[in-house]
Design a protein around this motif. Structure first.
Motif, PDB file in Angstrom:
ATOM      1  N   ALA A  99       0.821  -1.210   0.000  1.00  8.07           N
ATOM      2  CA  ALA A  99       0.000   0.000   0.000  1.00  8.07           C
ATOM      3  C   ALA A  99       0.855   1.260   0.000  1.00  8.07           C
ATOM      4  O   ALA A  99       0.353   2.357  -0.233  1.00  8.07           O
ATOM      5  CB  ALA A  99      -0.924   0.007   1.216  1.00  8.07           C
ATOM      6  N   GLY A 100       2.145   1.113   0.277  1.00 12.16           N
ATOM      7  CA  GLY A 100       3.028   2.261   0.320  1.00 12.16           C
ATOM      8  C   GLY A 100       4.226   1.978   1.201  1.00 12.16           C
ATOM      9  O   GLY A 100       4.523   0.823   1.513  1.00 12.16           O
ATOM     10  N   TYR A 101       4.908   3.024   1.597  1.00 10.50           N
ATOM     11  CA  TYR A 101       6.127   2.848   2.369  1.00 10.50           C
ATOM     12  C   TYR A 101       6.336   4.023   3.303  1.00 10.50           C
ATOM     13  O   TYR A 101       5.805   5.110   3.091  1.00 10.50           O
ATOM     14  CB  TYR A 101       7.328   2.690   1.438  1.00 10.50           C
ATOM     15  N   ILE A 102       7.116   3.774   4.347  1.00 14.42           N
ATOM     16  CA  ILE A 102       7.442   4.844   5.288  1.00 14.42           C
ATOM     17  C   ILE A 102       8.883   4.659   5.744  1.00 14.42           C
ATOM     18  O   ILE A 102       9.365   3.524   5.891  1.00 14.42           O
ATOM     19  CB  ILE A 102       6.482   4.838   6.503  1.00 14.42           C
ATOM     20  N   LEU A 103       9.570   5.760   5.927  1.00 19.05           N
ATOM     21  CA  LEU A 103      10.967   5.693   6.329  1.00 19.05           C
ATOM     22  C   LEU A 103      11.086   5.261   7.789  1.00 19.05           C
ATOM     23  O   LEU A 103      10.278   5.638   8.633  1.00 19.05           O
ATOM     24  CB  LEU A 103      11.638   7.056   6.150  1.00 19.05           C
ATOM     25  N   LYS A 104      12.114   4.459   8.068  1.00 23.58           N
ATOM     26  CA  LYS A 104      12.301   3.934   9.421  1.00 23.58           C
ATOM     27  C   LYS A 104      12.526   5.028  10.459  1.00 23.58           C
ATOM     28  O   LYS A 104      12.224   4.840  11.640  1.00 23.58           O
ATOM     29  CB  LYS A 104      13.480   2.951   9.446  1.00 23.58           C
ATOM     30  N   ASP A 105      13.065   6.156  10.025  1.00 22.25           N
ATOM     31  CA  ASP A 105      13.346   7.227  10.982  1.00 22.25           C
ATOM     32  C   ASP A 105      12.224   8.274  11.030  1.00 22.25           C
ATOM     33  O   ASP A 105      12.414   9.394  11.498  1.00 22.25           O
ATOM     34  CB  ASP A 105      14.678   7.909  10.665  1.00 22.25           C
ATOM     35  N   SER A 106      11.039   7.888  10.546  1.00 22.56           N
ATOM     36  CA  SER A 106       9.907   8.805  10.572  1.00 22.56           C
ATOM     37  C   SER A 106       9.469   9.089  12.006  1.00 22.56           C
ATOM     38  O   SER A 106       9.702   8.289  12.912  1.00 22.56           O
ATOM     39  CB  SER A 106       8.725   8.216   9.789  1.00 22.56           C
ATOM     40  N   GLY A 107       8.806  10.204  12.203  1.00 24.59           N
ATOM     41  CA  GLY A 107       8.331  10.568  13.520  1.00 24.59           C
ATOM     42  C   GLY A 107       7.117   9.737  13.934  1.00 24.59           C
ATOM     43  O   GLY A 107       6.509   9.042  13.120  1.00 24.59           O
ATOM     44  N   ILE A 108       6.778   9.832  15.199  1.00 27.37           N
ATOM     45  CA  ILE A 108       5.654   9.074  15.755  1.00 27.37           C
ATOM     46  C   ILE A 108       4.363   9.354  14.994  1.00 27.37           C
ATOM     47  O   ILE A 108       3.650   8.431  14.588  1.00 27.37           O
ATOM     48  CB  ILE A 108       5.456   9.419  17.245  1.00 27.37           C
ATOM     49  N   ASP A 109       4.067  10.627  14.784  1.00 29.10           N
ATOM     50  CA  ASP A 109       2.819  10.989  14.109  1.00 29.10           C
ATOM     51  C   ASP A 109       2.776  10.445  12.685  1.00 29.10           C
ATOM     52  O   ASP A 109       1.713  10.026  12.204  1.00 29.10           O
ATOM     53  CB  ASP A 109       2.649  12.514  14.087  1.00 29.10           C
ATOM     54  N   ASP A 110       3.923  10.458  12.007  1.00 27.39           N
ATOM     55  CA  ASP A 110       3.970   9.976  10.623  1.00 27.39           C
ATOM     56  C   ASP A 110       3.690   8.475  10.551  1.00 27.39           C
ATOM     57  O   ASP A 110       2.988   8.007   9.644  1.00 27.39           O
ATOM     58  CB  ASP A 110       5.342  10.266  10.003  1.00 27.39           C
ATOM     59  N   ILE A 111       4.247   7.728  11.485  1.00 28.18           N
ATOM     60  CA  ILE A 111       4.048   6.274  11.482  1.00 28.18           C
ATOM     61  C   ILE A 111       2.591   5.928  11.776  1.00 28.18           C
ATOM     62  O   ILE A 111       1.978   5.094  11.103  1.00 28.18           O
ATOM     63  CB  ILE A 111       4.979   5.598  12.509  1.00 28.18           C
ATOM     64  N   ILE A 112       2.025   6.583  12.764  1.00 27.38           N
ATOM     65  CA  ILE A 112       0.624   6.344  13.113  1.00 27.38           C
ATOM     66  C   ILE A 112      -0.285   6.749  11.960  1.00 27.38           C
ATOM     67  O   ILE A 112      -1.231   6.041  11.603  1.00 27.38           O
ATOM     68  CB  ILE A 112       0.243   7.103  14.398  1.00 27.38           C
ATOM     69  N   ASN A 113       0.013   7.893  11.357  1.00 28.62           N
ATOM     70  CA  ASN A 113      -0.791   8.362  10.228  1.00 28.62           C
ATOM     71  C   ASN A 113      -0.689   7.408   9.042  1.00 28.62           C
ATOM     72  O   ASN A 113      -1.678   7.177   8.330  1.00 28.62           O
ATOM     73  CB  ASN A 113      -0.338   9.763   9.804  1.00 28.62           C
ATOM     74  N   ALA A 114       0.501   6.832   8.840  1.00 28.74           N
ATOM     75  CA  ALA A 114       0.690   5.890   7.730  1.00 28.74           C
ATOM     76  C   ALA A 114      -0.210   4.676   7.892  1.00 28.74           C
ATOM     77  O   ALA A 114      -0.826   4.204   6.928  1.00 28.74           O
ATOM     78  CB  ALA A 114       2.153   5.456   7.672  1.00 28.74           C
ATOM     79  N   ILE A 115      -0.298   4.167   9.093  1.00 27.49           N
ATOM     80  CA  ILE A 115      -1.139   2.997   9.359  1.00 27.49           C
ATOM     81  C   ILE A 115      -2.606   3.328   9.117  1.00 27.49           C
ATOM     82  O   ILE A 115      -3.335   2.562   8.475  1.00 27.49           O
ATOM     83  CB  ILE A 115      -0.923   2.502  10.799  1.00 27.49           C
ATOM     84  N   LYS A 116      -3.041   4.477   9.596  1.00 25.64           N
ATOM     85  CA  LYS A 116      -4.439   4.876   9.425  1.00 25.64           C
ATOM     86  C   LYS A 116      -4.761   5.166   7.958  1.00 25.64           C
ATOM     87  O   LYS A 116      -5.858   4.870   7.474  1.00 25.64           O
ATOM     88  CB  LYS A 116      -4.752   6.088  10.300  1.00 25.64           C
ATOM     89  N   THR A 117      -3.797   5.744   7.252  1.00 26.35           N
ATOM     90  CA  THR A 117      -3.987   6.038   5.836  1.00 26.35           C
ATOM     91  C   THR A 117      -4.163   4.754   5.031  1.00 26.35           C
ATOM     92  O   THR A 117      -5.069   4.639   4.202  1.00 26.35           O
ATOM     93  CB  THR A 117      -2.786   6.830   5.287  1.00 26.35           C
ATOM     94  N   ALA A 118      -3.301   3.779   5.277  1.00 25.82           N
ATOM     95  CA  ALA A 118      -3.397   2.499   4.565  1.00 25.82           C
ATOM     96  C   ALA A 118      -4.694   1.785   4.931  1.00 25.82           C
ATOM     97  O   ALA A 118      -5.373   1.221   4.070  1.00 25.82           O
ATOM     98  CB  ALA A 118      -2.201   1.619   4.915  1.00 25.82           C
ATOM     99  N   TYR A 119      -5.034   1.812   6.206  1.00 27.25           N
ATOM    100  CA  TYR A 119      -6.261   1.152   6.678  1.00 27.25           C
ATOM    101  C   TYR A 119      -7.498   1.711   5.973  1.00 27.25           C
ATOM    102  O   TYR A 119      -8.430   0.966   5.641  1.00 27.25           O
ATOM    103  CB  TYR A 119      -6.391   1.347   8.186  1.00 27.25           C
ATOM    104  N   ASN A 120      -7.488   3.000   5.696  1.00 31.23           N
ATOM    105  CA  ASN A 120      -8.620   3.656   5.043  1.00 31.23           C
ATOM    106  C   ASN A 120      -8.600   3.509   3.524  1.00 31.23           C
ATOM    107  O   ASN A 120      -9.441   4.076   2.825  1.00 31.23           O
ATOM    108  CB  ASN A 120      -8.658   5.143   5.416  1.00 31.23           C
ATOM    109  N   GLY A 121      -7.631   2.740   3.020  1.00 23.89           N
ATOM    110  CA  GLY A 121      -7.598   2.452   1.586  1.00 23.89           C
ATOM    111  C   GLY A 121      -6.888   3.471   0.736  1.00 23.89           C
ATOM    112  O   GLY A 121      -6.988   3.446  -0.494  1.00 23.89           O
ATOM    113  N   ASN A 122      -6.145   4.358   1.363  1.00 30.90           N
ATOM    114  CA  ASN A 122      -5.426   5.378   0.604  1.00 30.90           C
ATOM    115  C   ASN A 122      -3.995   4.938   0.303  1.00 30.90           C
ATOM    116  O   ASN A 122      -3.459   4.036   0.934  1.00 30.90           O
ATOM    117  CB  ASN A 122      -5.412   6.710   1.363  1.00 30.90           C
ATOM    118  N   VAL A 123      -3.369   5.622  -0.647  1.00 31.31           N
ATOM    119  CA  VAL A 123      -2.019   5.294  -1.085  1.00 31.31           C
ATOM    120  C   VAL A 123      -0.998   6.150  -0.339  1.00 31.31           C
ATOM    121  O   VAL A 123      -1.185   7.356  -0.184  1.00 31.31           O
ATOM    122  CB  VAL A 123      -1.865   5.529  -2.603  1.00 31.31           C
ATOM    123  N   LEU A 124       0.083   5.519   0.118  1.00 28.45           N
ATOM    124  CA  LEU A 124       1.138   6.229   0.833  1.00 28.45           C
ATOM    125  C   LEU A 124       2.292   6.532  -0.115  1.00 28.45           C
ATOM    126  O   LEU A 124       2.996   5.630  -0.539  1.00 28.45           O
ATOM    127  CB  LEU A 124       1.659   5.368   1.989  1.00 28.45           C
TER     128      LEU A 124
END
Length: 217
Positions: A99-124
């Motif tokens: 569904a997409g990708y996130i950098l390992k050194d991303s901030g807390i908010d970015d990681i949480i947002n990435a999970i919610k974004t993918a869960y809602n069917g959006n592209v990361l």
């Protein structure tokens, strides 16, 4: 509640992610695995909504694991954990249905947002890494120099309505959003997405989003 499985060969990374994700009461850590093979072994008993997957792991890496998971569990969203120097792995993971990708050194908010974004069917599509992925996609999919011309030629195969859907997918919109924006049923949108991918010879909506980025290169 969003059920998540963490996959990384380093226990310290998994523990760090668990600490981060525990800060959000909408996310539940359903389980964890140390590589792709281990993940496939636990999936029949623990079906998550989202998998946070490292790319480089022993025994079975995240790219191969993503391919096998999407074949058997197409509704599970896979987010790839990556670093800047893993362009080829990222590209292959997206081809395999991530569904997409996130950098390992991303901030807390970015990681949480990435999970919610993918869960809602959006592209990361992280803007900083997307440029590298688009370049890899260009090198692997289109051999000639006139990239925009070939992409535009293929896009002419789409009907006006299919093009409307394509543009919204390229913007990272979910099927639900597209339904509301274009006054379509969910089943109709799914049919449109299937036809669009077939016409453009692509494998996933994530790859479609990257494909559309080439138009503006």
């Amino acid at each position: 509640m969003i059920n998540v499985i963490l996959v990384d060969d380093q226990e310290i990374v998994r523990e760090g992610l668990k600490m981060i994700l525990s800060l959000d009461n909408q996310i539940n850590i359903l389980g964890e695995a140390e590589n792709g093979k281990h993940l496939l072994e636990i999936l029949p008993k623990q079906i998550p909504d989202v998998i946070l997957m490292d790319i480089r792991m022993p025994i079975m890496d995240g790219v191969e694991a993503t391919r096998l998971i999407k074949e058997k569990y197409p509704n599970i969203k896979v987010i790839i954990l990556t670093t800047f120097n893993e362009d080829e792995y990222i590209f292959k993971g997206l081809q395999n249905g991530a569904a997409g990708y996130i950098l390992k050194d991303s901030g807390i908010d970015d990681i949480i947002n990435a999970i919610k974004t993918a869960y809602n069917g959006n592209v990361l599509l992280n803007p900083e890494v997307a440029k590298k992925v688009v370049k890899a996609l260009t090198n692997n999919v289109i051999a000639n120099e006139n990239i925009n011309s070939e992409v535009s030629s293929k896009l002419k195969l789409l009907t006006p309505r299919e093009m409307d859907v394509t543009k919204l997918i390229a913007d990272g919109k979910s099927n639900k959003f597209i339904c509301e924006a274009l006054f379509l049923t969910e089943g109709t949108v799914k049919n449109y997405v299937t036809r669009i991918l077939e016409k453009l010879e692509l494998n996933s909506r994530t790859e479609l989003a990257l494909y559309m980025k080439k138009v503006s290169l």
